[in-house]
Design an enzyme around this catalytic site. Structure first.
Site, PDB file in Angstrom:
ATOM      1  N   LYS A 102      16.178  39.967  24.940  1.00 23.43           N
ATOM      2  CA  LYS A 102      16.050  39.064  26.075  1.00 23.43           C
ATOM      3  C   LYS A 102      16.911  39.626  27.200  1.00 23.43           C
ATOM      4  O   LYS A 102      18.138  39.627  27.119  1.00 23.43           O
ATOM      5  CB  LYS A 102      16.512  37.645  25.709  1.00 23.43           C
ATOM      6  N   GLY A 190      17.096  25.292  31.799  1.00 22.84           N
ATOM      7  CA  GLY A 190      16.994  24.116  32.652  1.00 22.84           C
ATOM      8  C   GLY A 190      16.468  22.869  31.968  1.00 22.84           C
ATOM      9  O   GLY A 190      16.551  21.773  32.525  1.00 22.84           O
ATOM     10  N   ASN A 211      18.587  25.831  24.788  1.00 19.98           N
ATOM     11  CA  ASN A 211      19.808  25.888  23.990  1.00 19.98           C
ATOM     12  C   ASN A 211      20.663  24.637  24.201  1.00 19.98           C
ATOM     13  O   ASN A 211      20.814  23.790  23.320  1.00 19.98           O
ATOM     14  CB  ASN A 211      20.588  27.160  24.347  1.00 19.98           C
ATOM     15  N   THR A 212      21.179  24.492  25.436  1.00 18.60           N
ATOM     16  CA  THR A 212      22.128  23.419  25.723  1.00 18.60           C
ATOM     17  C   THR A 212      21.563  22.036  25.408  1.00 18.60           C
ATOM     18  O   THR A 212      22.282  21.184  24.878  1.00 18.60           O
ATOM     19  CB  THR A 212      22.545  23.474  27.209  1.00 18.60           C
TER      20      THR A 212
END
Lengths: 261, 69
Positions: A102, A190, A211-212
């Site tokens: 990535k 996002g 992820n977050t």
């Protein structure tokens, strides 16, 4: 439903949700949430080993293993093509020659926006070094086209800033990319809520990377399940084909045969 | 035993002379698994870890994968 794999660089994946492994409160929590997400591709970062054994943490690959998951090393934290290429090469070496990477080259530490000029330089070089480049990019169609022409295997525009949870603030730009690009388009960054994953998939995105939104939720395992279901649901909606939006009402029940008043 | 100074992951360290990378891992009590090594910005492939000996002022980087998005 018939099989509907996500194909990246010739390899088929059942899950269209890709997840990161950062920001979890423990290894155990990360592993449980990633399991619950049913993701097959998971991202990792490449960092220095702690030399002093007391402060040393285990490699994440000891519990999120390359035998079970397709490990996608990222070039997070790089601000130039040179740095990103260096990290990509180290990542490939520690994954015994796995070519998938990535690529992300960032503009600055505050906005974490992609630095596209350097991203393109790095993408070219990495493709020439036989990497399979999944590239984090802005939502600008010209850059997306350029990156596909270079030979990237997935175009990954951000929906909004990394870790912001603002959702998809640029649906029209994303739609343009989906229309023009032939290789997989994966929303990267996002996303905050499951509904946003669905919206991305309903638009025709091939996948979503986040992820977050899972790691920092109050219940990462439950959120991972929500994101997994949202990706499946959104994809089904896209394949089924939504109805066109009308300006006026259209009754769902027949107007014929209504009894007289 | 003669010691030499190298720069290891950004910090100055003293290590025994004629240490191979393989031996460096033992010296540091570090598992080789899932690590990559770069010396003076050049990747040293695992197959060469027993051949490449550290010399004075080598800039060594040892990296591994950690959680990230």
């Amino acid at each position: 439903m018939e099989k509907d794999p996500l194909i990246i660089a010739g390899k088929a994946y059942n899950s269209r949700l890709l997840v990161g492994t950062g920001k979890y409160s423990s290894e155990k929590q990360a592993l449980e949430a990633i399991k619950a997400s049913k993701s097959e591709i998971v991202t990792v970062a490449i960092r220095r080993v702690e030399i002093d054994s007391e402060s040393r943490s285990d490699s994440i690959l000891n519990y999120i293993t390359p035998e079970k998951y397709k490990i996608l090393p990222n070039t997070a934290g790089c601000f130039s093509a040179k740095e990103a290429i260096r990290i990509a090469c180290l990542g490939r070496e520690l994954l015994n020659g796995e070519n998938l990477v990535k690529l992300e080259v960032l503009k600055d530490k505050e906005t974490l926006m992609p630095l596209m000029k350097e991203t393109i330089v790095a993408a070219k070089e990495l493709v020439s070094l036989d990497f399979e480049v999944m590239v984090y990019c802005t939502d600008e169609i010209d850059y997306a086209t350029r990156l596909e022409d270079i030979g990237c295997v997935a175009i990954m525009p951000l929906a909004s800033p990394i870790g912001s949870g603002q959702g998809i603030i640029n649906p029209n730009s994303i739609k343009k990319i989906i229309k023009k690009i032939s290789c997989p388009v994966i929303i990267d960054a996002g996303i905050g809520a499951a509904s946003e994953v669905s919206v991305a998939m309903e638009m025709g995105c091939d996948g979503v990377l986040l992820n977050t939104a899972i790691a920092k939720s109050n219940n990462p395992v439950l959120m991972a399940e929500a994101m997994r279901d949202a990706a499946i649901s959104g994809r089904k909606c896209f394949l089924a084909g939504r109805i066109p939006v009308k300006k006026t009402a259209d009754p769902s029940s027949p107007t014929k045969g209504i009894i007289d008043s | 035993m003669t010691k030499i100074k190298i720069l290891l992951n950004g910090e100055s360290r003293e290590v025994p002379e004629n240490l191979s990378i393989k031996e460096l891992f033992i010296f540091l009590d570090l598992s080789e698994k899932h690590c990559a090594v770069e010396i003076n910005k050049e990747i040293i492939f695992k197959t060469n870890w027993d051949k490449r000996l550290l010399v004075k002022e080598d800039k060594v980087e040892i990296v591994r994968a950690i959680g990230g998005g």
